[in-house]
Structure formats: structure tokens, C-alpha cells
Write a protein that holds these residues in place. Structure first.
Motif, PDB file in Angstrom:
ATOM      1  N   GLU A  66       0.858  -1.182   0.000  1.00  0.00           N
ATOM      2  CA  GLU A  66       0.000   0.000   0.000  1.00  0.00           C
ATOM      3  C   GLU A  66       0.900   1.240   0.000  1.00  0.00           C
ATOM      4  O   GLU A  66       1.147   1.837   1.047  1.00  0.00           O
ATOM      5  CB  GLU A  66      -0.921  -0.015   1.221  1.00  0.00           C
ATOM      6  CG  GLU A  66      -1.994   1.050   1.202  1.00  0.00           C
ATOM      7  CD  GLU A  66      -2.915   0.965   2.423  1.00  0.00           C
ATOM      8  OE1 GLU A  66      -2.678   0.076   3.262  1.00  0.00           O
ATOM      9  OE2 GLU A  66      -3.842   1.775   2.540  1.00  0.00           O
ATOM     10  N   PRO A  67       1.396   1.637  -1.185  1.00  0.00           N
ATOM     11  CA  PRO A  67       2.342   2.758  -1.235  1.00  0.00           C
ATOM     12  C   PRO A  67       1.760   4.073  -0.747  1.00  0.00           C
ATOM     13  O   PRO A  67       2.471   4.931  -0.262  1.00  0.00           O
ATOM     14  CB  PRO A  67       2.735   2.826  -2.711  1.00  0.00           C
ATOM     15  CG  PRO A  67       1.610   2.162  -3.439  1.00  0.00           C
ATOM     16  CD  PRO A  67       1.107   1.104  -2.520  1.00  0.00           C
ATOM     17  N   SER A  68       0.460   4.241  -0.915  1.00  0.00           N
ATOM     18  CA  SER A  68      -0.211   5.411  -0.349  1.00  0.00           C
ATOM     19  C   SER A  68      -1.569   4.952   0.164  1.00  0.00           C
ATOM     20  O   SER A  68      -2.036   3.859  -0.180  1.00  0.00           O
ATOM     21  CB  SER A  68      -0.369   6.531  -1.394  1.00  0.00           C
ATOM     22  OG  SER A  68      -1.129   6.085  -2.499  1.00  0.00           O
ATOM     23  N   GLN A  69      -2.199   5.781   0.960  1.00  0.00           N
ATOM     24  CA  GLN A  69      -3.408   5.360   1.660  1.00  0.00           C
ATOM     25  C   GLN A  69      -4.473   4.858   0.697  1.00  0.00           C
ATOM     26  O   GLN A  69      -4.885   5.561  -0.232  1.00  0.00           O
ATOM     27  CB  GLN A  69      -3.967   6.518   2.489  1.00  0.00           C
ATOM     28  CG  GLN A  69      -5.126   6.101   3.400  1.00  0.00           C
ATOM     29  CD  GLN A  69      -5.662   7.271   4.199  1.00  0.00           C
ATOM     30  OE1 GLN A  69      -5.701   8.386   3.718  1.00  0.00           O
ATOM     31  NE2 GLN A  69      -6.068   7.022   5.425  1.00  0.00           N
ATOM     32  N   CYS A  70      -4.872   3.601   0.895  1.00  0.00           N
ATOM     33  CA  CYS A  70      -5.971   2.968   0.155  1.00  0.00           C
ATOM     34  C   CYS A  70      -5.665   2.784  -1.331  1.00  0.00           C
ATOM     35  O   CYS A  70      -6.572   2.502  -2.114  1.00  0.00           O
ATOM     36  CB  CYS A  70      -7.267   3.749   0.328  1.00  0.00           C
ATOM     37  SG  CYS A  70      -7.756   3.924   2.050  1.00  0.00           S
ATOM     38  N   VAL A  71      -4.423   2.945  -1.717  1.00  0.00           N
ATOM     39  CA  VAL A  71      -3.984   2.663  -3.090  1.00  0.00           C
ATOM     40  C   VAL A  71      -3.035   1.474  -3.001  1.00  0.00           C
ATOM     41  O   VAL A  71      -1.971   1.569  -2.387  1.00  0.00           O
ATOM     42  CB  VAL A  71      -3.288   3.872  -3.727  1.00  0.00           C
ATOM     43  CG1 VAL A  71      -2.767   3.523  -5.113  1.00  0.00           C
ATOM     44  CG2 VAL A  71      -4.245   5.050  -3.801  1.00  0.00           C
ATOM     45  N   TYR A  72      -3.402   0.361  -3.605  1.00  0.00           N
ATOM     46  CA  TYR A  72      -2.675  -0.884  -3.438  1.00  0.00           C
ATOM     47  C   TYR A  72      -1.961  -1.278  -4.727  1.00  0.00           C
ATOM     48  O   TYR A  72      -2.415  -0.968  -5.833  1.00  0.00           O
ATOM     49  CB  TYR A  72      -3.630  -2.009  -3.030  1.00  0.00           C
ATOM     50  CG  TYR A  72      -4.347  -1.764  -1.725  1.00  0.00           C
ATOM     51  CD1 TYR A  72      -3.870  -2.291  -0.530  1.00  0.00           C
ATOM     52  CD2 TYR A  72      -5.508  -0.984  -1.682  1.00  0.00           C
ATOM     53  CE1 TYR A  72      -4.523  -2.062   0.674  1.00  0.00           C
ATOM     54  CE2 TYR A  72      -6.165  -0.737  -0.477  1.00  0.00           C
ATOM     55  CZ  TYR A  72      -5.669  -1.280   0.697  1.00  0.00           C
ATOM     56  OH  TYR A  72      -6.316  -1.043   1.871  1.00  0.00           O
TER      57      TYR A  72
END
Length: 596
Positions: free
Chosen positions: A499-505
Motif C-alpha cells: 500500500e504505497p499510499s493510503q488505500c492505493v494498493y
């Protein structure tokens, strides 16, 4: 600048350094630079005697004069310099220059500890055998994946051939049905003209469904043009006329529509009335409303019985509804209490065949649809039969067109760039940490019970990359999404999820369809040969769960609220400190471990 000639005389290796000493830590491709009586630093401004190479003193600002020592480790401007391990019986690789001469054997041939003779054994041959075994296993897996992909493509080719033949048959059948429809439409036109003439002579109203041809719209034409309105159910052409009627505080529109024989009314309700479904003798149905009400006992109409009154109560929403027939039978009152009461009866000689409601949950009633209810004249009966035959032909054409459209879609997918994925369409699963993951190409991706996204399509900027969007919302309001890199593998397995950024997988998943034979040799070379210095080091620095790496200033390690950000491959990755590192020429190193 120091008197380099004097220092050269005092150097342990002296002015007569062997060629091997000059090129220690140098990639063979760069070795010619280090041959000769003098050496030019990479920045071009400084020229040194050959004896300055690998003398454990950093003369060049870029560190190029010390490829085989740690003298320039951590020095600004020298962060692109790494030590090259020849590993003649194994695989060449790069290590950080700070690891040279530290007493730890980083190169399998021990070449990084050349300053400490006897410290390391040459383990390259042993490691090479193990690596070769891994490569052979990987090669075998790739070959099996390639065979699966080739078999899937062969199956897809056979299916395309079969579907193309079926499509040709359907097109021929459609042409015949269209001819039949046109003939039936002509008969209907003649029958309609007779009915209109009869009605005009008798001075009576013509039913909307028996109106002149110019006011009718073919259901098949509407389907083909995708012009059906959400507010119009099957067989529900627009009203020929409407008027507003009121019952106490409630007012609705009363609209004349085509004749339909109502057989059953179904309701889903709770404290409010969510869905009302009218089921007709033709088998078609009209559903109005939205919500999640519970299914109630249906209200069946007896032969020859029609609906003549609706009762209920509503305010902004439909609270209650009840139906009354021509024989005085009453349905149960569906829904709850509250709202303003109403009662609407059908016009004289007409019957209620449908409702119209406002959009939204338990939308209020906005209109009542009614049709003529009287014995048909012989001419009207003939027209009704002709209309039925036309509708039958239109339904047949619509079904045929839907089948053709489905086949065309299958052919496009099976003949496209991702045909093998269609034939090998299975879900990949894995338990990573505390979560169970399931990724289904062309379906959904989930993390336990949480939906990460629904299949969106293939990425345009990369090969074998699938995109999922419209996942469940996070607490922050961000809608989850997922990007999946499919990699060659015999089985469908989810390998990694991050999950490099919040809620983006982002995830990687093995899939036989990703085993492109054209990539086979390239992949094999990627396992055996080193790339550029930085690229190869980055490959070596990729952190697997539980592994430990060292990051010095060349990796731009930065403290962040007690944790550490180690920038690998140009991407910040959250790492937790796993203990202190060494100090090289006064510059601290940070030892990091992956934060799973």
C-alpha cells in the motif's frame, strides 16, 4: 594538493602496482580507464599518477580513484561508486564501497576483503550451484507456464473459429427475422387503419396502443438504439395524454397507456414501501421503487379481474399502499403508518396497469397509468393479435441481437492481446501477514471481506498490468484501488501486496498468461548478468519480508519520527530501525529492516 609522488613512494603497493591491483573493484567494461601511467578523475579536472589508484586515499571528488577501497564511501559526489565483485565461479554483483575491508565477506569470492588476507573463503562455486538449481527450477516453471499459455491461445483460436461460425448463422437468422417483422408490421398497419376508421365513425376513443403508426415506437428499434428510459418498463410507451388528479393533500398524474393484462402485484416493504412490481400476462414485468424492503405476500388477480383503485399514504416517501379490484377484493395494506392518506380510482371504462414513482428510496407515487377496459370490437381484436405478432418478432430480434453482441464481445477478447488471460481465467489467492487476498482478473479483488476494487481493464502504460477501481471507501473517504503486475508463473498465486499510499494498493501475481516466450531469454539474462552499477545495486537492495539491508548516505536515509525512510529504486519505503550501523570515515550508516 599533497605531494603525490612522495606518497606514492611510501604507498604499500609503490609505483609498480600490478594491473590486478589497479583494477580491483572495477567492472571489466571500465578497466581500460585504469591502465596507463596516469589516471583522470571522472569529473575531468584532476589527473593522478596510476599509483594513486586504490591507495586508500580519496583523491577524486567523484571517488573514481578508489574503486577497490572504502576511502570514498559516503563522500558527497561519490554516491554512484560501488565495488564490483567478479565472483568468477558465480554471479558478478556490486556491493556498497563502505563494505570493503570491514571484515565481513560480502562477495562470495571474498574479493571485498582483499586487504585482510585469509578472512574469506571463495564460496562462489557452492553458491553458484545453489543458484543454478534455483534458476533451473525457475526455468522449468516458466516453461510449464509457457506451455499453458500456448495451449490457452490454441483453445482461444479454436473458440474464435467456432464463435465466428455461430455469429454468421445468427446474422442470417436475424435477416430472416427482420423480413418477418417487416411483413407483420405491414399487417399491423392495415389493421390499425381499419380500427382508427371504425373509431372515427363511431365517435369513440382509440386506445393508445391502437394509435396511428406515427405515434408508435418499435421496441426492437429502441433496444437497438439503447433508447429505453429508466422510467419506462417493457411494453410501456409514453403516455398519449395525462392529467393531474388530487386526493385530499396528495396529487398525482393520471396517464393513458397501452393495454396490458395485469396478473399479479408484488411488493417489498418494511416501515415504508420500497418496491412495487406489476406482472403481466405476457410474462413481462414493471418494477418501480428503490430500497431493501422485505418481500411480502403477492396479490394475485383472478381471470377477468382488473385493478380499479389504489389507496395509501405518503409524504415525502411512500408510507403505505393498498390495491382494490373490479370485484371489490382488497389486497393487504403494505408498509407502515404515517403520511397523508390518498385514494385514486381509474377513469370510467379504464383499468390501472402501473404506477410512476419519484427516484430514490421508497419514492412517493407521482403517477398512475391506466388503459381502456371494455370489450374489444372484432377489428380491435384483429389489431391486438397483429400487435402481439409484431412484439413477438421484435423480442426475437432483440434476443438475437443480444446473442450476437455477446459473441462479438467474446471474439474481441479471445483475439486480443490478452486472450490467454480469458482462457486461463482463475483467481489468485494468498495469505500475506494477517490478511487473506483474492484477486480475480475480470472480477473483484478482496482483502479479507474488504473489496479493493472491481476489474477496470488493462493499463495502457505497461504490459501485463491489470487495474481495479471502485473498491470500498476507507475511513478517510478515499475509494480503494489496486494495480496488479502479472508475472510469469505456472499457477495463479498472489505474491506480494503493498500500500504505497493510503488505500492505493499494488500487487504482483503469477499467471501462466504472463509467460510470453519472447520474454523468456530476456528474463533468463536478467537472472545471470549484472546491469549498470546503480541498477544492479537497486536489484540487490530490494527488501524481502524479514531481510536486513544496510543503507548509508548514498541511499539518502533520513530520520522520520523515530523511524527511517530508506529510498530504494527511487521510491520511499517505510522501514523500521533494526539496530545501529557502522561508522565509515565519520559518516554514520543506518541498519534497516522491512516494516511488514
Amino acid at each position: 594538493m599533497r605531494d603525490w609522488w612522495r606518497l606514492a613512494l611510501l604507498s604499500p603497493l609503490g609505483l609498480l602496482k600490478p594491473s590486478e591491483a589497479l583494477t580491483r573493484g572495477v567492472n571489466p567494461a571500465e578497466a581500460p580507464r585504469y591502465h596507463g601511467d596516469t589516471f583522470a578523475c571522472a569529473e575531468g579536472a584532476t589527473e593522478l599518477p596510476a599509483s594513486s589508484i586504490n591507495d586508500d586515499f580519496c583523491d577524486c571528488e567523484d571517488g573514481s580513484d578508489e574503486p577497490g577501497t572504502a576511502a570514498c564511501a559516503g563522500r558527497p559526489g561519490a554516491d554512484e561508486r560501488w565495488f564490483y565483485c567478479p565472483n568468477s565461479a558465480g554471479t558478478p554483483r556490486y556491493v556498497y564501497s563502505s563494505r570493503v575491508g570491514d571484515g565481513i565477506c560480502d562477495c562470495c569470492d571474498g574479493s571485498d576483503e582483499w586487504q585482510l588476507p585469509g578472512t574469506c573463503q571463495d564460496l562462489c562455486e557452492e553458491q553458484g550451484r545453489a543458484r543454478k538449481a534455483r534458476l533451473e527450477q525457475r526455468r522449468a516453471e516458466m516453461e510449464r507456464g509457457i506451455r499453458k499459455r500456448q495451449a490457452a491461445l490454441a483453445d482461444a483460436e479454436a473458440e474464435v473459429k467456432e464463435w465466428t461460425g455461430k455469429l454468421a448463422v445468427l446474422e442470417a437468422e436475424e435477416a430472416e427475422l427482420l423480413k418477418s417483422l417487416q411483413a407483420r408490421q405491414e399487417i399491423r398497419r392495415q389493421k390499425r387503419a381499419a380500427v382508427v376508421k371504425e373509431a372515427e365513425q363511431a365517435g369513440r376513443e382509440v386506445a393508445p396502443d391502437l394509435a396511428p403508426e406515427s405515434k408508435k415506437v418499435s421496441e426492437y428499434a429502441k433496444w437497438m438504439e439503447k433508447g429505453d428510459s429508466a422510467s419506462e418498463g417493457p411494453g410501456r410507451p409514453g403516455a398519449s395524454n395525462s392529467e393531474q388528479v388530487c386526493s385530499d393533500k396528495v396529487c398525482i398524474a393520471r396517464a393513458a397507456v397501452a393495454r396490458r393484462e395485469l396478473r399479479q402485484i408484488k411488493v417489498k416493504s418494511g416501515a415504508l414501501v420500497d418496491f412495487v412490481e406489476f406482472v403481466y400476462a405476457s410474462g413481462e414485468a414493471s418494477v418501480v421503487g428503490e430500497g431493501k424492503g422485505e418481500e411480502q405476500e403477492p396479490f394475485d388477480l383472478e381471470p377477468g379481474e382488473v385493478l380499479v383503485e389504489i389507496r395509501g399514504a405518503q409524504g415525502g416517501l411512500l408510507d403505505r399502499i393498498q390495491f382494490v379490484t373490479s370485484r371489490g377484493r382488497e389486497s393487504k395494506a403494505y408498509g407502515g403508518s404515517g403520511g397523508d392518506s390518498f385514494s385514486f380510482k381509474a377513469s370510467d371504462g379504464k383499468m390501472i396497469v402501473g404506477l410512476r414513482r419519484a427516484v430514490g428510496l421508497a419514492g412517493r407515487v407521482t403517477g398512475m397509468e391506466e388503459a381502456l377496459f371494455r370489450p374489444l370490437t372484432p377489428a380491435e381484436k384483429e389489431l391486438e393479435d397483429a400487435v402481439g405478432l409484431v412484439q413477438e418478432a421484435e423480442r426475437g430480434l432483440s434476443a438475437k441481437a443480444a446473442s450476437m453482441q455477446e459473441l462479438q464481445g467474446k471474439i474481441e477478447l479471445a483475439a486480443g492481446a490478452h486472450a490467454a488471460y480469458q482462457s486461463l481465467n482463475e483467481c489468485g489467492t494468498a495469505q500475506l501477514g494477517q490478511y487473506n487476498y483474492k484477486i480475480c482478473p475480470f472480477g473483484e479483488a478482496t482483502q479479507g471481506h474488504v473489496r479493493l476494487g472491481r476489474w477496470k481493464g488493462w493499463a495502457s502504460d505497461a504490459r501485463h498490468v491489470g487495474l481495479f477501481d471502485n473498491g470500498e471507501r476507507c475511513f478517510s473517504g478515499i475509494v480503494r484501488s489496486l494495480r496488479v503486475q502479472f508475472e510469469c508463473g505456472e499457477k495463479h498465486v498472489v505474491e506480494t501486496v503493498r500500500e504505497p499510499s493510503q488505500c492505493v494498493y499494488e500487487a504482483t501475481m503469477t499467471h501462466p498468461a504472463a509467460c510470453d516466450p519472447r520474454d523468456f531469454e530476456e528474463s533468463d539474462r536478467g537472472w545471470t548478468a549484472p546491469g549498470s552499477r546503480k541498477e544492479n545495486l537497486q536489484k540487490e537492495s530490494r527488501v524481502l519480508e524479514g531481510a536486513v539491508i544496510e543503507a548509508d548516505l548514498t541511499l539518502k536515509a533520513q530520520p522520520l519520527h523515530g523511524a527511517v525512510i530508506c529510498r530504494l529504486d527511487g521510491t520511499p519505503s517505510q522501514l523500521l530501525p533494526a539496530g545501529p550501523g557502522r561508522s565509515v570515515h565519520g559518516l554514520p550508516e543506518i541498519r534497516c529492516a522491512w516494516a511488514a
